[in-house]
Structure formats: structure tokens, C-alpha cells
Design a protein around this motif. Structure first.
Motif, short mmCIF file in Angstrom:
data_model
loop_
_atom_site.label_atom_id
_atom_site.label_comp_id
_atom_site.label_asym_id
_atom_site.label_seq_id
_atom_site.Cartn_x
_atom_site.Cartn_y
_atom_site.Cartn_z
N CYS A 124 0.83 -1.22 0.00
CA CYS A 124 0.00 0.00 0.00
C CYS A 124 0.86 1.26 0.00
CB CYS A 124 -0.93 0.00 1.21
SG CYS A 124 -2.22 -1.24 1.11
N LEU A 125 1.97 1.22 0.71
CA LEU A 125 2.87 2.37 0.74
C LEU A 125 3.48 2.62 -0.63
CD1 LEU A 125 4.12 4.41 2.72
CD2 LEU A 125 5.98 2.81 3.03
N LEU A 126 3.90 1.57 -1.30
CA LEU A 126 4.47 1.72 -2.64
C LEU A 126 3.43 2.20 -3.65
CD1 LEU A 126 6.81 -1.40 -2.78
CD2 LEU A 126 7.48 0.99 -2.60
N LEU B 270 3.04 3.84 7.17
CA LEU B 270 4.32 3.91 7.86
C LEU B 270 4.18 3.59 9.34
CD1 LEU B 270 6.16 6.98 6.31
CD2 LEU B 270 6.85 4.59 6.24
N THR B 271 3.11 4.06 9.94
CA THR B 271 2.85 3.74 11.34
C THR B 271 2.63 2.24 11.52
OG1 THR B 271 1.85 5.91 11.66
CG2 THR B 271 1.33 4.22 13.30
N GLY B 272 1.90 1.64 10.60
CA GLY B 272 1.67 0.19 10.68
C GLY B 272 2.96 -0.60 10.54
N ILE B 273 3.86 -0.13 9.69
CA ILE B 273 5.13 -0.84 9.51
C ILE B 273 6.03 -0.65 10.72
CG2 ILE B 273 7.28 -0.85 8.18
CD1 ILE B 273 5.61 -0.29 5.69
N LEU B 274 6.15 0.59 11.18
CA LEU B 274 7.13 0.88 12.23
C LEU B 274 6.69 0.43 13.61
CD1 LEU B 274 8.23 4.45 11.11
CD2 LEU B 274 9.47 2.31 10.83
N TYR B 275 5.41 0.47 13.90
CA TYR B 275 4.95 0.19 15.26
C TYR B 275 4.19 -1.13 15.38
CZ TYR B 275 6.31 4.95 16.18
OH TYR B 275 7.02 6.10 16.30
#
Length: 76
Positions: A9-11, A51-56
Motif C-alpha cells: 500500500c505504501l508503494l 508507515l505507522t503500521g510498519i514501524l509500530y
């Protein structure tokens, strides 16, 4: 598995921004300017959420193998 979805989704949102930013004109007045600003704001929220989902995301805990109990025979 979720990290793969977040990354995809980020890409995809980055690709949409790459394609759309040159075509959006923020300086226009009226509906065109409002649409451009709101579209960019929602796109940035999508990126921030992924990004929040990936990092946290919680780390997977590796379970240590439990030692096997040896059954002791008791002689009565």
C-alpha cells in the motif's frame, strides 16, 4: 503478512503521488484548488498510516522450546 500489505500500500500510494502531483494545481482557486489540497492531504494520511503500521507493529516473539519432563518411575 501484514507488513507485506503495508509495504504494498505504501508503494502504491507513492506511485499515485508520483503520477498525480505534477497534474494537481494547488494554486488554483475554487473547486480545483480545494480538490488538489484535499487529495494531497488524504494521500499523506494514507502514507502516514502505512508507515505507522510498519514501524509500530508488534514483533513476533519466538517461543523457547520447553524442556521435556522425564517421567520418573517410582518403585513401590
Amino acid at each position: 503478512m501484514k507488513k507485506n500489505r503495508y509495504l504494498l500500500c505504501l508503494l502504491l500510494s507513492g506511485l499515485m503521488l508520483y503520477y498525480a502531483v505534477p497534474r494537481l494545481h494547488v494554486a488554483f482557486e475554487g473547486e480545483q484548488g480545494i480538490f488538489a489540497i484535499s487529495w494531497l492531504a488524504f494521500a499523506l494520511m494514507v502514507i502516514a498510516g502505512n508507515l505507522t503500521g510498519i514501524l509500530y507493529s508488534p514483533k513476533k516473539q519466538v517461543q523457547k522450546p520447553q524442556p521435556r519432563r522425564v517421567k520418573k518411575r517410582s518403585f513401590h
